[in-house]
Design a protein around this motif. Structure first.
Motif, PDB file in Angstrom:
ATOM      1  N   LYS A 135     -17.755  10.227  50.052  1.00  0.00           N
ATOM      2  CA  LYS A 135     -17.243   8.977  49.470  1.00  0.00           C
ATOM      3  C   LYS A 135     -15.801   9.149  48.995  1.00  0.00           C
ATOM      4  O   LYS A 135     -14.949   8.287  49.241  1.00  0.00           O
ATOM      5  CB  LYS A 135     -18.154   8.546  48.318  1.00  0.00           C
ATOM      6  N   ILE A 136     -15.500  10.250  48.334  1.00  0.00           N
ATOM      7  CA  ILE A 136     -14.149  10.480  47.824  1.00  0.00           C
ATOM      8  C   ILE A 136     -13.157  10.633  48.974  1.00  0.00           C
ATOM      9  O   ILE A 136     -12.062  10.069  48.937  1.00  0.00           O
ATOM     10  CB  ILE A 136     -14.122  11.692  46.874  1.00  0.00           C
ATOM     11  N   ILE A 137     -13.544  11.341  50.010  1.00  0.00           N
ATOM     12  CA  ILE A 137     -12.662  11.518  51.165  1.00  0.00           C
ATOM     13  C   ILE A 137     -12.373  10.171  51.812  1.00  0.00           C
ATOM     14  O   ILE A 137     -11.216   9.825  52.093  1.00  0.00           O
ATOM     15  CB  ILE A 137     -13.274  12.506  52.182  1.00  0.00           C
ATOM     16  N   VAL A 138     -13.404   9.364  52.033  1.00  0.00           N
ATOM     17  CA  VAL A 138     -13.224   8.049  52.657  1.00  0.00           C
ATOM     18  C   VAL A 138     -12.389   7.137  51.753  1.00  0.00           C
ATOM     19  O   VAL A 138     -11.521   6.396  52.236  1.00  0.00           O
ATOM     20  CB  VAL A 138     -14.587   7.416  53.009  1.00  0.00           C
ATOM     21  N   GLU A 139     -12.602   7.187  50.454  1.00  0.00           N
ATOM     22  CA  GLU A 139     -11.802   6.375  49.527  1.00  0.00           C
ATOM     23  C   GLU A 139     -10.324   6.744  49.608  1.00  0.00           C
ATOM     24  O   GLU A 139      -9.457   5.875  49.546  1.00  0.00           O
ATOM     25  CB  GLU A 139     -12.316   6.521  48.092  1.00  0.00           C
ATOM     26  N   HIS A 140     -10.016   8.040  49.753  1.00  0.00           N
ATOM     27  CA  HIS A 140      -8.616   8.456  49.878  1.00  0.00           C
ATOM     28  C   HIS A 140      -7.995   7.902  51.152  1.00  0.00           C
ATOM     29  O   HIS A 140      -6.835   7.490  51.146  1.00  0.00           O
ATOM     30  CB  HIS A 140      -8.497   9.982  49.825  1.00  0.00           C
ATOM     31  N   ILE A 141      -8.756   7.888  52.228  1.00  0.00           N
ATOM     32  CA  ILE A 141      -8.254   7.316  53.474  1.00  0.00           C
ATOM     33  C   ILE A 141      -8.023   5.819  53.300  1.00  0.00           C
ATOM     34  O   ILE A 141      -6.976   5.280  53.688  1.00  0.00           O
ATOM     35  CB  ILE A 141      -9.233   7.584  54.639  1.00  0.00           C
ATOM     36  N   ALA A 142      -8.986   5.133  52.732  1.00  0.00           N
ATOM     37  CA  ALA A 142      -8.876   3.683  52.528  1.00  0.00           C
ATOM     38  C   ALA A 142      -7.696   3.326  51.632  1.00  0.00           C
ATOM     39  O   ALA A 142      -6.978   2.362  51.889  1.00  0.00           O
ATOM     40  CB  ALA A 142     -10.175   3.117  51.949  1.00  0.00           C
ATOM     41  N   ASN A 143      -7.481   4.109  50.588  1.00  0.00           N
ATOM     42  CA  ASN A 143      -6.370   3.845  49.669  1.00  0.00           C
ATOM     43  C   ASN A 143      -5.002   4.037  50.330  1.00  0.00           C
ATOM     44  O   ASN A 143      -4.025   3.445  49.895  1.00  0.00           O
ATOM     45  CB  ASN A 143      -6.468   4.727  48.424  1.00  0.00           C
ATOM     46  N   LYS A 144      -4.943   4.855  51.372  1.00  0.00           N
ATOM     47  CA  LYS A 144      -3.693   5.056  52.102  1.00  0.00           C
ATOM     48  C   LYS A 144      -3.323   3.830  52.926  1.00  0.00           C
ATOM     49  O   LYS A 144      -2.179   3.664  53.318  1.00  0.00           O
ATOM     50  CB  LYS A 144      -3.793   6.275  53.035  1.00  0.00           C
ATOM     51  N   HIS A 145      -4.312   2.977  53.195  1.00  0.00           N
ATOM     52  CA  HIS A 145      -4.085   1.822  54.052  1.00  0.00           C
ATOM     53  C   HIS A 145      -4.164   0.504  53.297  1.00  0.00           C
ATOM     54  O   HIS A 145      -4.282  -0.543  53.898  1.00  0.00           O
ATOM     55  CB  HIS A 145      -5.055   1.836  55.233  1.00  0.00           C
TER      56      HIS A 145
END
Length: 146
Positions: A135-145
């Motif tokens: 979840k944290i990894i995916v959230e970091h990706i989402a926050n970049k976009h």
């Protein structure tokens, strides 16, 4: 699509900035020592997520050095000629192409009540199965976009 933790410390030398600059992930072990790991990376697919990590055995803290998405798998890199005409026994020439979308370091602290039996995070490469970390990894990706 899957999420994988990968290492970037080669005998004490940190190479994650080389990965970022060259848009690559290289395993960092010679084939004689790591045939199983080369079999593993040959199964990486376009769209898989890699996060560069550091973790001491038994630690509940993961140092994340970067997050990327596989752009070309190992077989595509071989068949396209990107690996050049060198021998495939040259382990430094075997790589997957990665778009490194987050190159800022951060930490993930795993709660005491989660993933207590996980013993893989000190490994060179592994598939991440803990939902908390995913979840944290995916959230970091989402926050970049966003």
């Amino acid at each position: 699509m899957a999420i994988y933790g990968v290492g970037s410390n080669w005998d004490g030398a940190e190479v994650c900035t080389d990965f970022f600059k060259e848009e690559k992930f290289i395993l960092g072990w010679n084939e004689d020592c790591a045939e199983d790991l080369y079999t593993f990376i040959s199964a990486l697919k376009v769209g898989d997520i890699l996060y560069i990590k550091a973790n001491r055995p038994g630690s509940r803290r993961i140092r994340v050095k970067g997050i990327g998405i596989v752009k070309s798998n190992l077989i595509s890199c071989i068949s396209s000629g990107e690996l050049g005409f060198g021998s495939t026994s040259d382990w430094k020439s075997l790589f997957v192409r990665v778009i490194w979308i987050d190159q800022k370091e951060f930490y993930i602290d795993i709660p005491q009540d989660q993933g207590r039996l996980t013993n893989v995070r000190a490994a060179t490469i592994y598939e991440e199965h803990l939902p908390f970390v995913q979840k944290i990894i995916v959230e970091h990706i989402a926050n970049k976009h966003n």
